[in-house]
Write a protein that holds these residues in place. Structure first.
Motif, mmCIF file in Angstrom:
data_model
loop_
_atom_site.group_PDB
_atom_site.id
_atom_site.type_symbol
_atom_site.label_atom_id
_atom_site.label_comp_id
_atom_site.label_asym_id
_atom_site.label_seq_id
_atom_site.Cartn_x
_atom_site.Cartn_y
_atom_site.Cartn_z
ATOM 1 N N LEU A 19 0.831 -1.199 0.000
ATOM 2 C CA LEU A 19 0.000 0.000 0.000
ATOM 3 C C LEU A 19 0.866 1.250 0.000
ATOM 4 O O LEU A 19 0.635 2.182 -0.794
ATOM 5 C CB LEU A 19 -0.913 -0.011 1.235
ATOM 6 C CG LEU A 19 -1.762 1.241 1.471
ATOM 7 C CD1 LEU A 19 -2.724 1.486 0.317
ATOM 8 C CD2 LEU A 19 -2.526 1.124 2.792
ATOM 9 N N VAL A 23 1.143 4.169 -3.116
ATOM 10 C CA VAL A 23 0.922 5.607 -2.929
ATOM 11 C C VAL A 23 2.172 6.393 -3.324
ATOM 12 O O VAL A 23 2.084 7.442 -3.985
ATOM 13 C CB VAL A 23 0.516 5.906 -1.476
ATOM 14 C CG1 VAL A 23 0.434 7.414 -1.234
ATOM 15 C CG2 VAL A 23 -0.827 5.256 -1.156
ATOM 16 N N THR A 137 -9.411 1.698 -5.595
ATOM 17 C CA THR A 137 -8.572 2.624 -6.344
ATOM 18 C C THR A 137 -8.911 4.077 -6.027
ATOM 19 O O THR A 137 -8.070 4.966 -6.209
ATOM 20 C CB THR A 137 -8.676 2.368 -7.858
ATOM 21 O OG1 THR A 137 -10.017 2.603 -8.304
ATOM 22 C CG2 THR A 137 -8.266 0.944 -8.194
ATOM 23 N N LEU A 140 -6.690 5.003 -3.100
ATOM 24 C CA LEU A 140 -5.323 5.267 -3.526
ATOM 25 C C LEU A 140 -5.195 6.673 -4.091
ATOM 26 O O LEU A 140 -4.198 7.367 -3.854
ATOM 27 C CB LEU A 140 -4.889 4.225 -4.557
ATOM 28 C CG LEU A 140 -4.755 2.795 -4.024
ATOM 29 C CD1 LEU A 140 -4.476 1.834 -5.170
ATOM 30 C CD2 LEU A 140 -3.662 2.705 -2.960
ATOM 31 N N THR A 144 -2.925 9.592 -2.440
ATOM 32 C CA THR A 144 -1.967 10.274 -3.308
ATOM 33 C C THR A 144 -2.152 11.785 -3.216
ATOM 34 O O THR A 144 -1.180 12.551 -3.171
ATOM 35 C CB THR A 144 -2.132 9.799 -4.759
ATOM 36 O OG1 THR A 144 -1.891 8.394 -4.822
ATOM 37 C CG2 THR A 144 -1.186 10.526 -5.694
ATOM 38 N N SER A 300 -2.718 7.287 -9.801
ATOM 39 C CA SER A 300 -2.838 6.082 -8.971
ATOM 40 C C SER A 300 -3.212 4.874 -9.824
ATOM 41 O O SER A 300 -2.762 3.751 -9.563
ATOM 42 C CB SER A 300 -3.857 6.297 -7.848
ATOM 43 O OG SER A 300 -5.133 6.630 -8.349
#
Length: 311
Positions: A19, A23, A137, A140, A144, A300
């Motif tokens: 994870l 990122v 997603t 993410l 980000t 991402s």
């Protein structure tokens, strides 16, 4: 022997290290893009399929654009295009596509098992682009965005306001794994996070030294660096209570709420309905980073495709 691919079906199946790397990689793509640098081409010669049974602007475009920028070719399927509509099983569809595609990005907005059925093979990577139970997603992209704005995710304080939907579930399963973060989820009564998600997120928070809380009272919300909401009517869902809008009214993110968090940035996964879950003055105001957040879906998505398909 074909290379075995990675699937991204749920963040619960991703290790903390994976994870964190996703990122970081997405943030790297975002930084390079901001500097005008092109993506590398790790997916040259690969073919990615996208299958969206429900409407999508950001996620479908993000994965398509990311795949193309990474050097892959893209085949797009609509909700009426595959032989599932004539009775072929999802498992058989996945087995056939796995002989031709390297990756398959799927949105169903239905039960998680539907997307998992496509992954019952090890030749084609399958990415959950949103199921009923989780939108991995999206989380993410959210992380980000936080990383790009704050320089790191560790220590971020996030106030989520609205329904405990698939975006909120993914956020809870992701943010709580970073060190010293604080996530407060404020939902209308009867629309909170599922119990299993609360248990998992609480466990992640204990392990990372972070704080995680769920409440129905906005007055209990502590100071936040980011205030986040999503639209009240999640894609592909409906609410049984005909008066549900009355229940959600007190949970609108407006100027009064943002004034209680004067240094906070505003997040929204979009699409937004101005005047419902968010006031126009907030979404279009100086604190809003919702459209940067939307762009980060592409970065991402690039990190996900590279990790799932290219390894």
């Amino acid at each position: 022997m074909p290379q075995q691919r990675r699937h991204l079906l749920s963040l619960t199946a991703v290790t903390d290290e994976e994870l964190f790397r996703l990122v970081e990689r997405a943030s790297g793509y975002a930084a390079a893009s901001a500097a005008g640098d092109p993506y590398p081409k790790p997916l040259t010669g690969r073919v990615i399929g996208t299958y969206f049974k429900k409407t999508s602007t950001r996620t479908r475009t993000a994965f398509s654009a990311a795949a193309l920028r990474l050097g892959a070719d893209v085949i797009a399927y609509g909700p009426a295009d595959l032989q599932e509509n004539t009775g072929e099983t999802t498992e058989d569809t996945g087995r056939v596509l796995s002989r031709m595609l390297d990756g398959f990005v799927v949105r169903t907005a239905g039960p998680d098992r539907e997307i998992a059925a496509y992954a019952a093979q090890d030749r084609m990577a399958v990415v959950n682009a949103m199921s009923e139970g989780e939108h991995p997603t999206q989380a993410l992209a959210d992380l980000t965005t936080i990383q790009r704005l704050a320089g790191r995710v560790d220590g971020a304080r996030v106030l989520y306001v609205g329904e405990g939907n698939n975006s909120a579930i993914a956020l809870a399963l992701a943010l709580t794994r970073f060190k010293d973060t604080a996530l407060t989820v404020v939902t209308p009564p009867g629309y909170g996070l599922p119990e299993e998600t609360r248990k998992l997120a609480a466990g992640y928070a204990r392990a990372s030294g972070s704080a995680f809380a769920c409440t129905h009272d906005l007055a209990e919300a502590p100071a936040a660096d980011f205030v986040y909401t999503t639209r009240w009517q999640t894609t592909g869902t409906s609410k049984a209570d005909p008066d549900w809008r009355d229940v959600f009214e007190p949970y609108r993110v407006d100027e009064a709420l943002m004034s209680r968090h004067p240094d906070a940035r505003f997040l929204h996964d979009l699409p937004a309905h101005r005047g419902e879950e968010v006031a126009a003055a907030v979404l279009d105001g100086p604190a809003s980073v919702a459209f940067d957040q939307a762009e980060n879906k592409m970065h991402s998505a690039a990190a996900v495709l590279e990790w799932c398909v290219a390894g």
